[in-house]
Motif scaffolding. Structure first.
Motif, PDB file in Angstrom:
ATOM      1  N   UNK A   1      10.073   5.219 -23.067  1.00  0.00           N
ATOM      2  CA  UNK A   1       8.842   6.013 -23.026  1.00  0.00           C
ATOM      3  C   UNK A   1       9.192   7.396 -22.461  1.00  0.00           C
ATOM      4  N   UNK A   2       8.736   8.476 -23.118  1.00  0.00           N
ATOM      5  CA  UNK A   2       9.117   9.823 -22.672  1.00  0.00           C
ATOM      6  C   UNK A   2       8.904  10.034 -21.166  1.00  0.00           C
ATOM      7  N   UNK A   3       9.870  10.710 -20.562  1.00  0.00           N
ATOM      8  CA  UNK A   3       9.875  10.864 -19.108  1.00  0.00           C
ATOM      9  C   UNK A   3       8.647  11.572 -18.557  1.00  0.00           C
ATOM     10  N   UNK A   4       8.082  12.500 -19.361  1.00  0.00           N
ATOM     11  CA  UNK A   4       6.945  13.260 -18.820  1.00  0.00           C
ATOM     12  C   UNK A   4       5.720  12.367 -18.603  1.00  0.00           C
ATOM     13  N   UNK A   5       5.708  11.195 -19.214  1.00  0.00           N
ATOM     14  CA  UNK A   5       4.604  10.277 -18.979  1.00  0.00           C
ATOM     15  C   UNK A   5       4.866   9.533 -17.661  1.00  0.00           C
ATOM     16  N   UNK A   6       4.181   9.985 -16.609  1.00  0.00           N
ATOM     17  CA  UNK A   6       4.394   9.396 -15.281  1.00  0.00           C
ATOM     18  C   UNK A   6       3.286   8.382 -15.011  1.00  0.00           C
ATOM     19  N   UNK A   7       3.688   7.214 -14.538  1.00  0.00           N
ATOM     20  CA  UNK A   7       2.699   6.144 -14.466  1.00  0.00           C
ATOM     21  C   UNK A   7       1.591   6.414 -13.436  1.00  0.00           C
ATOM     22  N   UNK A   8       1.921   7.048 -12.321  1.00  0.00           N
ATOM     23  CA  UNK A   8       0.897   7.336 -11.314  1.00  0.00           C
ATOM     24  C   UNK A   8      -0.216   8.206 -11.889  1.00  0.00           C
TER      25      UNK A   8
ATOM     26  N   UNK B   1     -22.266  10.829 -28.578  1.00  0.00           N
ATOM     27  CA  UNK B   1     -21.961  10.464 -27.189  1.00  0.00           C
ATOM     28  C   UNK B   1     -21.416   9.044 -27.091  1.00  0.00           C
ATOM     29  N   UNK B   2     -22.000   8.145 -27.890  1.00  0.00           N
ATOM     30  CA  UNK B   2     -21.542   6.756 -27.873  1.00  0.00           C
ATOM     31  C   UNK B   2     -20.101   6.618 -28.326  1.00  0.00           C
ATOM     32  N   UNK B   3     -19.820   7.336 -29.419  1.00  0.00           N
ATOM     33  CA  UNK B   3     -18.476   7.328 -29.986  1.00  0.00           C
ATOM     34  C   UNK B   3     -17.481   7.937 -28.997  1.00  0.00           C
ATOM     35  N   UNK B   4     -17.935   8.965 -28.314  1.00  0.00           N
ATOM     36  CA  UNK B   4     -17.098   9.617 -27.314  1.00  0.00           C
ATOM     37  C   UNK B   4     -16.760   8.619 -26.211  1.00  0.00           C
ATOM     38  N   UNK B   5     -17.762   7.865 -25.803  1.00  0.00           N
ATOM     39  CA  UNK B   5     -17.561   6.872 -24.747  1.00  0.00           C
ATOM     40  C   UNK B   5     -16.518   5.828 -25.184  1.00  0.00           C
ATOM     41  N   UNK B   6     -16.645   5.361 -26.437  1.00  0.00           N
ATOM     42  CA  UNK B   6     -15.659   4.381 -26.958  1.00  0.00           C
ATOM     43  C   UNK B   6     -14.256   4.977 -27.004  1.00  0.00           C
ATOM     44  N   UNK B   7     -14.184   6.225 -27.468  1.00  0.00           N
ATOM     45  CA  UNK B   7     -12.883   6.881 -27.578  1.00  0.00           C
ATOM     46  C   UNK B   7     -12.238   7.034 -26.202  1.00  0.00           C
ATOM     47  N   UNK B   8     -13.082   7.415 -25.224  1.00  0.00           N
ATOM     48  CA  UNK B   8     -12.558   7.558 -23.854  1.00  0.00           C
ATOM     49  C   UNK B   8     -12.027   6.226 -23.344  1.00  0.00           C
ATOM     50  N   UNK B   9     -12.727   5.147 -23.694  1.00  0.00           N
ATOM     51  CA  UNK B   9     -12.273   3.822 -23.257  1.00  0.00           C
ATOM     52  C   UNK B   9     -10.909   3.499 -23.858  1.00  0.00           C
ATOM     53  N   UNK B  10     -10.743   3.807 -25.144  1.00  0.00           N
ATOM     54  CA  UNK B  10      -9.464   3.523 -25.794  1.00  0.00           C
ATOM     55  C   UNK B  10      -8.343   4.352 -25.170  1.00  0.00           C
ATOM     56  N   UNK B  11      -8.626   5.634 -24.917  1.00  0.00           N
ATOM     57  CA  UNK B  11      -7.608   6.491 -24.297  1.00  0.00           C
ATOM     58  C   UNK B  11      -7.213   5.928 -22.934  1.00  0.00           C
ATOM     59  N   UNK B  12      -8.240   5.503 -22.182  1.00  0.00           N
ATOM     60  CA  UNK B  12      -7.965   4.925 -20.856  1.00  0.00           C
ATOM     61  C   UNK B  12      -7.102   3.674 -20.999  1.00  0.00           C
ATOM     62  N   UNK B  13      -7.428   2.849 -21.994  1.00  0.00           N
ATOM     63  CA  UNK B  13      -6.630   1.629 -22.210  1.00  0.00           C
ATOM     64  C   UNK B  13      -5.192   1.941 -22.556  1.00  0.00           C
ATOM     65  N   UNK B  14      -4.999   2.943 -23.420  1.00  0.00           N
ATOM     66  CA  UNK B  14      -3.625   3.301 -23.803  1.00  0.00           C
ATOM     67  C   UNK B  14      -2.853   3.849 -22.614  1.00  0.00           C
ATOM     68  N   UNK B  15      -3.541   4.674 -21.820  1.00  0.00           N
ATOM     69  CA  UNK B  15      -2.886   5.234 -20.649  1.00  0.00           C
ATOM     70  C   UNK B  15      -2.439   4.097 -19.727  1.00  0.00           C
ATOM     71  N   UNK B  16      -3.344   3.125 -19.569  1.00  0.00           N
ATOM     72  CA  UNK B  16      -3.045   2.011 -18.682  1.00  0.00           C
ATOM     73  C   UNK B  16      -1.916   1.137 -19.248  1.00  0.00           C
ATOM     74  N   UNK B  17      -2.006   0.826 -20.546  1.00  0.00           N
ATOM     75  CA  UNK B  17      -0.974   0.002 -21.171  1.00  0.00           C
ATOM     76  C   UNK B  17       0.382   0.690 -21.080  1.00  0.00           C
ATOM     77  N   UNK B  18       0.370   2.028 -21.229  1.00  0.00           N
ATOM     78  CA  UNK B  18       1.627   2.766 -21.150  1.00  0.00           C
ATOM     79  C   UNK B  18       2.246   2.641 -19.758  1.00  0.00           C
ATOM     80  N   UNK B  19       1.395   2.645 -18.728  1.00  0.00           N
ATOM     81  CA  UNK B  19       1.962   2.485 -17.377  1.00  0.00           C
ATOM     82  C   UNK B  19       2.636   1.121 -17.241  1.00  0.00           C
ATOM     83  N   UNK B  20       2.036   0.111 -17.885  1.00  0.00           N
ATOM     84  CA  UNK B  20       2.663  -1.220 -17.819  1.00  0.00           C
ATOM     85  C   UNK B  20       4.020  -1.214 -18.507  1.00  0.00           C
TER      86      UNK B  20
END
Lengths: 313, 390
Positions: free
Chosen positions: B284-291, B326-345
């Motif tokens: 995973x690219x180094x610039x992606x820092x898990x913290x 707004x609803x779609x935005x909320x879903x998209x934000x959730x997916x981004x958050x999930x990817x960010x979290x999965x990437x930290x794992x």
């Protein structure tokens, strides 16, 4: 696919043949079948995946209804001599096994016949509902399943020749035998899978039961969410969003984008695979398995076998 | 700790090994490009079965058994230029075997009989791990030609990466084996040949008439080439053990390939080979820092449930061309958050596995997970540069 008696799981090195074989075996057990899982290359990957001790040539039940073994040419030869020629004494002559190993290395099909013969023998004995083989990689499988025929062309008479006939009957019956070609969403793995299916269809009469694409990354966004993501990811919007949120979310966007890129690349390779296969005779099952490669091996096998059960039911 | 730049500064040979599917071929090509652009060396990359796109990336429509020079023209759109020379060739096992037979056959008759023997083709495909032997044989040949300062060889996929190291020894052992002598009696072995007679009879009963005899005939011919083959195999073995030859073990940060890499690295040390490097590929690219990723994921998760916030942000993002819901935005934000979290794992998982790499390799470097397949010279330049940076 799991209703057949003999399945060879093959594919390019590194695509996860052993994992798919072990998962298929678990899925078959879950369907109430008695399963024999056979590792061909004695690498020990299978025993590690199944979290059991080292496997031997004699099948051992490692969990209810799941037995496993590892293939060994010398033992297969000893068994062949013992069973079919009823001359156990000859097998005991020291050095004979060595000679055979030597000849088997040189003569086309001898080694393969011993190995494939053992598998067919297990099918014929009927102690198991299905024999699942964690086979060698693509380079060898065509020679392996075609071995009885190859050998028949080479040695015109003799007991080995006669033995190849019943093997061919099992191998060439699509109700009984099938090859499962495993690929991942990568250029080389896809090309090898297409070439292999073409070779199986043109050079052998053994049926290709299924194509399994392993480690398919999941879709990141729906189409309408893509539009939203694109807006969030626009350079001119980034600072506005950061200000609103009170935090720069660039890294989260980048991580998501990496996921999107991997998914796009995978989709591209899958459609390349599909179009390659479309030029060939149709194959019944085309299965996509999700990417669990970061799971520990026991979790991985459990998850994949549940996926396979769902896909196959 | 040495860097990849030290490896490519040295003259000699680099054997790239590792489990199947970890990117050995791309890494080999990238090392070659790096060496030929950073130094003035004459570099050769020997590869087994390159992806079409990789061959294209080297500007070759197809790689053949003969070495092809890569022209500076290929680099004309790149910022990085060739300083040395770069050649590439594929290892064609069948063609290389033919060359060996032609070289070692004592006379034309033997040569032709062997080349036309029906057992020969079968033999070249699998006998004494012939792909492995051929790979090291080609390496030796290229080295002996004196045409290159640095040769990088991508090893064939094999059951066990170790077989390549043992290939020259096995070739020598084969010729000295009692079994071969038993099957192919020369004068001093006549007596033994007599003793072998019952074996032939049993073999005929077991295998079919004449099979063993055919095999023996072939090997009798093959043995006429013993001296040449054995001497060559000995030279190849010496070259592998030479301090000029280094081994690079490539792995991805996944359990199975890494276990193979560990096993291989230990075996290399046991056999006193010079191990130089481990390469962790597809990190995973180094610039992606898990913290930072976790923090961003948390904030996104919190705000996506804040209706007031999402509708306001949706309004801000809406332009004349794009309407953001707004609803779609909320879903998209959730997916981004999930990817960010999965990437930290994944990062944590990879970090733990990278410790295992550090434990078996004194020197290691890594290359990032790429978003696309390598399809041009810039892709290879970029991969080489990331290996150089580490």
């Amino acid at each position: 696919m799991l209703d057949r008696k003999l399945l060879f799981i093959t594919g390019k090195g590194g695509v996860g043949k052993s994992t798919v074989a072990a998962s298929l075996a678990r899925a078959a057990v879950a369907q109430g079948k008695k399963v024999l899982l056979c590792e061909m290359d004695a690498k020990g990957a299978l025993s590690k995946l199944l979290q059991t001790t080292e496997l031997g040539f004699v099948p051992r039940e490692i969990s209810p209804n799941l037995s496993a073994m590892t293939m060994n040419t010398q033992d297969a030869l000893r068994e062949y001599v013992g069973i079919f020629l009823k001359t156990p004494l000859i097998a005991a002559i020291p050095g004979l096994a060595g000679i055979f190993d030597f000849v088997a290395d040189a003569a086309p099909g001898v080694k393969e016949v011993l190995v494939v013969g053992k598998l067919c023998y297990e099918v014929r004995k009927g102690n198991f509902d299905i024999v699942i083989v964690d086979a060698e990689s693509t380079g060898h499988i065509v020679a392996q399943v075609a071995a009885p025929t190859t050998l028949r062309n080479f040695v015109s008479i003799g007991p080995l020749n006669e033995q190849t006939l019943w093997m061919t009957e099992i191998l060439e019956d699509p109700q009984k035998t099938g090859v499962v070609v495993v690929a991942t969403c990568e250029e080389m793995a896809v090309n090898e899978a297409i070439d292999l299916v073409a070779a199986l269809q043109s050079k052998t009469n053994v049926d290709t039961a299924a194509i399994v694409v392993n480690r398919v990354p999941s879709e990141v966004f729906t189409k309408s969410q893509e539009v939203v993501f694109a807006q969030l990811n626009l350079a001119k919007n980034k600072s506005i969003v950061a200000k609103k949120i009170g935090l720069n979310i660039d890294l989260a966007l980048q991580a998501t984008d990496l996921g999107r890129a991997r998914r796009n690349l995978a989709t591209h390779h899958i459609s390349w695979l599909r179009s390659g296969l479309a030029q060939l005779q149709p194959i019944k099952d085309f299965l996509l398995l999700p990417d669990f490669s970061y799971e520990a091996s026991d979790v991985l096998v459990n998850k994949l076998s549940s996926e396979l059960e769902a896909e196959l039911s | 700790m040495t860097a990849i730049s030290d490896l490519i500064q040295r003259d000699g040979l680099v054997v790239v090994c590792g489990s199947g599917g970890v990117g050995k071929t791309s890494v080999s090509a990238a090392l070659g490009v790096l060496a030929a652009t950073q130094t003035q060396k004459r570099v050769l990359v020997l590869t087994v079965d390159p992806a079409k796109r990789l061959a294209n990336a080297l500007g070759l429509s197809a790689l053949g058994n003969t070495e092809v020079q890569i022209t500076p023209e290929l680099f004309k759109n790149s910022k990085t230029k060739l300083r040395g020379t770069l050649a590439a060739a594929m290892i064609d096992t069948k063609a290389s075997w033919d060359e060996l037979i032609i070289r070692h056959a004592p006379d034309e008759a033997t040569r032709n009989t062997v080349l036309q023997n029906s057992l020969y083709k079968n033999l070249t495909e699998r006998f004494v791990h012939s792909h492995d032997y051929i790979a090291v044989e080609r390496l030796y040949q290229a080295h002996a030609s004196g045409a290159y300062d640095l040769i990088i060889v991508d090893t064939p996929p094999s059951r066990n990466a170790l077989t390549i190291l043992d290939a020259p020894k096995r070739m020598q052992d084969f010729f000295s084996s009692r079994l071969l002598k038993l099957l192919t009696p020369s004068s001093q072995w006549q007596l033994l040949a007599l003793a072998a007679k019952p074996f032939y009879e049993i073999a005929d009963r077991l295998l079919g008439k004449g099979l063993l005899r055919d095999v023996a005939e072939f090997f009798t011919l093959f043995r006429t080439m013993e001296t040449g083959f054995v001497e060559r195999a000995r030279n190849v073995e010496q070259l592998l053990h030479d301090s000029k030859t280094s081994f690079v073990v490539v792995t991805t940060l996944e359990d199975a390939p890494l276990s193979e890499a560990e096993f291989l690295s230990i075996a290399l040390k046991e056999r006193n080979f010079t191990t130089s490097f481990a390469i962790a590929n597809r990190v995973i690219p180094k610039e992606l820092k898990s913290g930072a990723l976790l923090k961003q994921a948390e904030v996104l998760k919190q705000l996506r449930n804040d209706a007031e916030f999402t509708s306001e942000l949706a309004g801000t993002l809406t332009s004349s061309e794009t309407q953001i819901d707004a609803n779609l935005l909320s879903q998209t934000m959730a997916t981004i958050a999930n990817y960010a979290q999965a990437t930290t794992q994944i990062i944590e998982h990879q970090t733990a596995l990278l410790d295992r790499v550090a434990a078996f390799a004194n020197n290691f470097t890594s290359a990032p997970m790429l978003e696309t397949d390598i399809a041009d010279i810039d892709g290879l330049i970029a991969l080489g540069e990331s290996l150089n940076i580490g």
